[in-house]
Design an enzyme around this catalytic site. Sequence first.
Site, PDB file in Angstrom:
ATOM      1  N   THR A  23      -8.385  -9.068   3.146  1.00  0.00           N
ATOM      2  CA  THR A  23      -7.417  -9.426   4.118  1.00  0.00           C
ATOM      3  C   THR A  23      -5.961  -8.918   3.546  1.00  0.00           C
ATOM      4  O   THR A  23      -5.820  -9.103   2.415  1.00  0.00           O
ATOM      5  CB  THR A  23      -7.288 -10.743   4.737  1.00  0.00           C
ATOM      6  OG1 THR A  23      -6.295 -11.155   5.397  1.00  0.00           O
ATOM      7  CG2 THR A  23      -7.319 -11.784   3.431  1.00  0.00           C
ATOM      8  N   ASP A  24      -4.992  -8.587   4.586  1.00  0.00           N
ATOM      9  CA  ASP A  24      -3.740  -8.389   4.018  1.00  0.00           C
ATOM     10  C   ASP A  24      -2.852  -9.726   3.522  1.00  0.00           C
ATOM     11  O   ASP A  24      -1.825  -9.541   2.811  1.00  0.00           O
ATOM     12  CB  ASP A  24      -3.209  -7.416   5.247  1.00  0.00           C
ATOM     13  CG  ASP A  24      -2.898  -8.281   6.568  1.00  0.00           C
ATOM     14  OD1 ASP A  24      -3.329  -9.294   6.639  1.00  0.00           O
ATOM     15  OD2 ASP A  24      -2.386  -7.687   7.570  1.00  0.00           O
ATOM     16  N   GLU A  25      -3.514 -10.627   4.006  1.00  0.00           N
ATOM     17  CA  GLU A  25      -3.045 -12.000   3.637  1.00  0.00           C
ATOM     18  C   GLU A  25      -2.612 -12.330   2.211  1.00  0.00           C
ATOM     19  O   GLU A  25      -1.943 -13.113   1.595  1.00  0.00           O
ATOM     20  CB  GLU A  25      -3.450 -13.146   4.176  1.00  0.00           C
ATOM     21  CG  GLU A  25      -3.555 -12.979   5.846  1.00  0.00           C
ATOM     22  CD  GLU A  25      -3.900 -14.360   6.562  1.00  0.00           C
ATOM     23  OE1 GLU A  25      -3.993 -15.553   6.026  1.00  0.00           O
ATOM     24  OE2 GLU A  25      -4.080 -14.328   7.604  1.00  0.00           O
ATOM     25  N   TYR A  66      -6.737 -20.449   2.473  1.00  0.00           N
ATOM     26  CA  TYR A  66      -7.550 -19.468   3.048  1.00  0.00           C
ATOM     27  C   TYR A  66      -7.107 -18.249   2.094  1.00  0.00           C
ATOM     28  O   TYR A  66      -8.051 -17.343   1.450  1.00  0.00           O
ATOM     29  CB  TYR A  66      -7.646 -19.146   4.292  1.00  0.00           C
ATOM     30  CG  TYR A  66      -8.038 -17.754   4.748  1.00  0.00           C
ATOM     31  CD1 TYR A  66      -9.326 -17.501   4.514  1.00  0.00           C
ATOM     32  CD2 TYR A  66      -7.102 -16.767   5.004  1.00  0.00           C
ATOM     33  CE1 TYR A  66      -9.545 -16.169   4.998  1.00  0.00           C
ATOM     34  CE2 TYR A  66      -7.370 -15.369   5.630  1.00  0.00           C
ATOM     35  CZ  TYR A  66      -8.995 -14.977   5.688  1.00  0.00           C
ATOM     36  OH  TYR A  66      -9.330 -13.950   5.699  1.00  0.00           O
ATOM     37  N   LYS A  90      -9.412 -15.701  -0.861  1.00  0.00           N
ATOM     38  CA  LYS A  90      -9.643 -14.394  -0.587  1.00  0.00           C
ATOM     39  C   LYS A  90      -8.907 -13.518  -1.621  1.00  0.00           C
ATOM     40  O   LYS A  90      -9.623 -12.547  -2.287  1.00  0.00           O
ATOM     41  CB  LYS A  90      -9.014 -13.788   0.437  1.00  0.00           C
ATOM     42  CG  LYS A  90      -9.692 -14.449   2.119  1.00  0.00           C
ATOM     43  CD  LYS A  90     -11.284 -14.169   2.064  1.00  0.00           C
ATOM     44  CE  LYS A  90     -11.363 -12.471   2.472  1.00  0.00           C
ATOM     45  NZ  LYS A  90     -12.899 -12.502   2.449  1.00  0.00           N
TER      46      LYS A  90
HETATM   47  P1  NAD Z   1     -15.744 -15.639  11.175  1.00  0.00           P
HETATM   48  O1  NAD Z   1     -15.107 -16.645  10.841  1.00  0.00           O
HETATM   49  O2  NAD Z   1     -15.525 -15.023  12.611  1.00  0.00           O
HETATM   50  O3  NAD Z   1     -17.144 -15.171  10.644  1.00  0.00           O
HETATM   51  C1  NAD Z   1     -17.566 -15.484   9.364  1.00  0.00           C
HETATM   52  C2  NAD Z   1     -18.917 -15.475   9.360  1.00  0.00           C
HETATM   53  O4  NAD Z   1     -19.286 -15.970   7.808  1.00  0.00           O
HETATM   54  C3  NAD Z   1     -19.789 -16.533   9.979  1.00  0.00           C
HETATM   55  O5  NAD Z   1     -20.706 -15.781  10.807  1.00  0.00           O
HETATM   56  C4  NAD Z   1     -20.296 -17.458   9.090  1.00  0.00           C
HETATM   57  O6  NAD Z   1     -21.147 -18.241   9.622  1.00  0.00           O
HETATM   58  C5  NAD Z   1     -20.236 -16.709   8.013  1.00  0.00           C
HETATM   59  N1  NAD Z   1     -20.339 -17.776   6.596  1.00  0.00           N
HETATM   60  C6  NAD Z   1     -19.620 -18.727   6.441  1.00  0.00           C
HETATM   61  N2  NAD Z   1     -19.741 -19.328   5.258  1.00  0.00           N
HETATM   62  C7  NAD Z   1     -20.915 -18.563   4.887  1.00  0.00           C
HETATM   63  C8  NAD Z   1     -21.691 -18.737   3.681  1.00  0.00           C
HETATM   64  N3  NAD Z   1     -21.398 -19.633   2.684  1.00  0.00           N
HETATM   65  N4  NAD Z   1     -22.819 -17.984   3.557  1.00  0.00           N
HETATM   66  C9  NAD Z   1     -23.154 -17.160   4.614  1.00  0.00           C
HETATM   67  N5  NAD Z   1     -22.330 -16.822   5.737  1.00  0.00           N
HETATM   68  C10 NAD Z   1     -21.275 -17.628   5.863  1.00  0.00           C
HETATM   69  O7  NAD Z   1     -14.865 -14.385  10.124  1.00  0.00           O
HETATM   70  P2  NAD Z   1     -14.207 -13.147  10.891  1.00  0.00           P
HETATM   71  O8  NAD Z   1     -12.950 -13.211  11.643  1.00  0.00           O
HETATM   72  O9  NAD Z   1     -15.392 -12.144  11.241  1.00  0.00           O
HETATM   73  O10 NAD Z   1     -14.040 -12.493   9.283  1.00  0.00           O
HETATM   74  C11 NAD Z   1     -14.707 -11.624   8.541  1.00  0.00           C
HETATM   75  C12 NAD Z   1     -14.224 -11.047   7.134  1.00  0.00           C
HETATM   76  O11 NAD Z   1     -12.926 -10.283   7.456  1.00  0.00           O
HETATM   77  C13 NAD Z   1     -13.776 -12.283   6.116  1.00  0.00           C
HETATM   78  O12 NAD Z   1     -14.187 -11.989   5.042  1.00  0.00           O
HETATM   79  C14 NAD Z   1     -12.190 -12.248   6.593  1.00  0.00           C
HETATM   80  O13 NAD Z   1     -11.617 -12.866   5.463  1.00  0.00           O
HETATM   81  C15 NAD Z   1     -11.868 -10.754   6.841  1.00  0.00           C
HETATM   82  N6  NAD Z   1     -10.674 -10.737   7.485  1.00  0.00           N
HETATM   83  C16 NAD Z   1     -10.676 -11.018   8.768  1.00  0.00           C
HETATM   84  C17 NAD Z   1      -9.503 -10.704   9.474  1.00  0.00           C
HETATM   85  C18 NAD Z   1      -9.120 -11.211  10.977  1.00  0.00           C
HETATM   86  O14 NAD Z   1      -8.235 -10.808  11.696  1.00  0.00           O
HETATM   87  N7  NAD Z   1     -10.337 -12.012  11.519  1.00  0.00           N
HETATM   88  C19 NAD Z   1      -8.643  -9.696   9.179  1.00  0.00           C
HETATM   89  C20 NAD Z   1      -9.059  -9.275   7.757  1.00  0.00           C
HETATM   90  C21 NAD Z   1     -10.087  -9.512   7.047  1.00  0.00           C
HETATM   91  O1  TDX Z   2      -2.691 -21.405  18.900  1.00  0.00           O
HETATM   92  C1  TDX Z   2      -1.911 -20.440  18.155  1.00  0.00           C
HETATM   93  N1  TDX Z   2      -0.668 -20.028  18.228  1.00  0.00           N
HETATM   94  C2  TDX Z   2      -0.168 -19.169  17.464  1.00  0.00           C
HETATM   95  O2  TDX Z   2       1.255 -18.988  17.461  1.00  0.00           O
HETATM   96  C3  TDX Z   2      -2.605 -19.906  17.111  1.00  0.00           C
HETATM   97  C4  TDX Z   2      -4.258 -20.190  16.634  1.00  0.00           C
HETATM   98  C5  TDX Z   2      -2.003 -19.001  16.122  1.00  0.00           C
HETATM   99  N2  TDX Z   2      -0.856 -18.800  16.379  1.00  0.00           N
HETATM  100  C6  TDX Z   2       0.047 -17.857  15.425  1.00  0.00           C
HETATM  101  C7  TDX Z   2      -0.313 -17.889  13.919  1.00  0.00           C
HETATM  102  C8  TDX Z   2      -0.207 -16.634  13.455  1.00  0.00           C
HETATM  103  O3  TDX Z   2       1.326 -16.194  13.378  1.00  0.00           O
HETATM  104  O4  TDX Z   2      -0.659 -16.313  15.616  1.00  0.00           O
HETATM  105  C9  TDX Z   2      -0.846 -15.618  14.696  1.00  0.00           C
HETATM  106  C10 TDX Z   2      -2.391 -15.564  14.239  1.00  0.00           C
HETATM  107  O5  TDX Z   2      -2.947 -16.469  13.958  1.00  0.00           O
HETATM  108  P1  TDX Z   2      -4.498 -16.450  13.545  1.00  0.00           P
HETATM  109  O6  TDX Z   2      -5.298 -15.982  14.621  1.00  0.00           O
HETATM  110  O7  TDX Z   2      -4.668 -17.963  13.242  1.00  0.00           O
HETATM  111  O8  TDX Z   2      -4.480 -15.407  12.160  1.00  0.00           O
HETATM  112  P2  TDX Z   2      -4.015 -15.319  10.958  1.00  0.00           P
HETATM  113  O9  TDX Z   2      -3.610 -16.551  10.520  1.00  0.00           O
HETATM  114  O10 TDX Z   2      -2.916 -14.228  11.051  1.00  0.00           O
HETATM  115  O11 TDX Z   2      -5.016 -14.793  10.299  1.00  0.00           O
HETATM  116  C11 TDX Z   2      -5.973 -13.815  10.809  1.00  0.00           C
HETATM  117  O12 TDX Z   2      -5.633 -12.556  10.146  1.00  0.00           O
HETATM  118  C12 TDX Z   2      -5.792 -12.335   8.838  1.00  0.00           C
HETATM  119  C13 TDX Z   2      -7.416 -14.008  10.545  1.00  0.00           C
HETATM  120  O13 TDX Z   2      -7.639 -15.518  10.934  1.00  0.00           O
HETATM  121  C14 TDX Z   2      -7.652 -13.992   8.925  1.00  0.00           C
HETATM  122  O14 TDX Z   2      -9.014 -14.431   8.744  1.00  0.00           O
HETATM  123  C15 TDX Z   2      -7.385 -12.767   8.432  1.00  0.00           C
HETATM  124  O15 TDX Z   2      -7.338 -12.700   7.135  1.00  0.00           O
END
Ligand code: NAD
Ligand code: TDX
Length: 353
Positions: A132-134, A159, A163
């Site tokens: 992630t960019d975080e 988190y 990562k």
């Molecule tokens: P998510 O939480 O929707 O899904 C995570 C999945 O991993 C689930 O299916 C869960 O059951 C599985 N999981 C969790 N723990 C596990 C374990 N110990 N063993 C096997 N499976 C397990 O997450 P997401 O938003 O789809 O993110 C997926 C990946 O992308 C992550 O690595 C996250 O850091 C990265 N990422 C997410 C975002 C975003 O905006 N959501 C952005 C950049 C990177």
């Molecule tokens: O109810 C809300 N209100 C609100 O203002 C929630 C749930 C979030 N927020 C804000 C927090 C953040 O500034 O919105 C923005 C996005 O929040 P999230 O969806 O929780 O994402 P963020 O914390 O930015 O992280 C996401 O992007 C990077 C993913 O959850 C991570 O897995 C990924 O690595």
Amino acid sequence: MSYKGIIVTGGAGFIGSNFVHFVSREHPEIKIVVLDKLTYAGNKKNLEGANCELVVGDIANKGDVEKAYQKLLEITNNANNEDLAIVHYAAESHNDNSLRNPEPFIFTNLVGTYRLLEICREYNLRFHHISTDEVYGDLELDDPNKFEPETPYQPSSPYSSTKAGSDLLVRAWVRSFGIKATISNCSNNYGPYQYIEKFIPRQVTNIISGIKPKLYGEGKNVRDWIHTEDHSSAVWTILEKGKIGETYLIGTGTAPGTKNEKGGEKNNKEVIETILEIMGHNKDDYEFVKDRPGHDMRYAIDASKLMNELGWQPKYTDFKKGLQQTIDWYQANQDWWKSEKDSVEAFYAKNGQ
Ligand code: NAD
Ligand code: TDX
């Protein structure tokens, strides 16, 4: 590089399942094993219609990882290890959860990544690590710079720090053990199958449920939105053309001063207002709630390395259109999220959010 089979960890989650559908559709000849623990964020239904085998197991458990590898050998008729890869999406992924209970983040994000690296070391498998960019911390709103692959790591939350730690493990395994690995750090994803704890699906399902959308703090925080389909095509490009040991940033924006400099950057207030507008509500029909502790202000990705060196381009450049499709999906698939809604909201309410 072409592959005979891949293991997709976390393939029953949001981004992982979108990737499984992408590969099933675009490369139907490739066999797919999903290794997923099916935590609250994983859902078997996300894989309906995809051509894959699900192994339910924990990436932090050596036996479960081995089981997924054996399943991959079985369905590829004992393909050579050089033709196999692990694409590692599994993670505990929600910042707010990590602030309440960091422990599962340590086991899954750190120990889990270690286990996968070790199996890649043992069998000489190709590894791609989804990050992630975080990991780069945050930027001020007026900072002229954007994140680049060389930006120093400065994670803020449990988190993002786990990562960041997992990325560093991958780099060390490449350098010390010659693992064939690449890393990608992507910006905020949106699209279908995203669990309703996250910002966009939470607000969309709030509006459908007659609850006001909730904005943390003053709503000024900026995220760099990318459609999950573009994330999938970028990961596939890296698997096919990426250079071993390299880190690629995935986002829709380019370097400061260039035409696509802004990419998907939008502040949270703008996003809520756009959702309300698309859904036919007043633009100001939301409420402010307690801010997230340590809340990162702004993320911004410069993806020019991926675009220039590997020739990748995003397709979902119209955010409003992508958002409209995402909203339509949550409206059409209420069975997918309805039973979770009360407990997710009760969890937030306890925290004043
Ligand atoms: P998510 O939480 O929707 O899904 C995570 C999945 O991993 C689930 O299916 C869960 O059951 C599985 N999981 C969790 N723990 C596990 C374990 N110990 N063993 C096997 N499976 C397990 O997450 P997401 O938003 O789809 O993110 C997926 C990946 O992308 C992550 O690595 C996250 O850091 C990265 N990422 C997410 C975002 C975003 O905006 N959501 C952005 C950049 C990177
Ligand atoms: O109810 C809300 N209100 C609100 O203002 C929630 C749930 C979030 N927020 C804000 C927090 C953040 O500034 O919105 C923005 C996005 O929040 P999230 O969806 O929780 O994402 P963020 O914390 O930015 O992280 C996401 O992007 C990077 C993913 O959850 C991570 O897995 C990924 O690595």
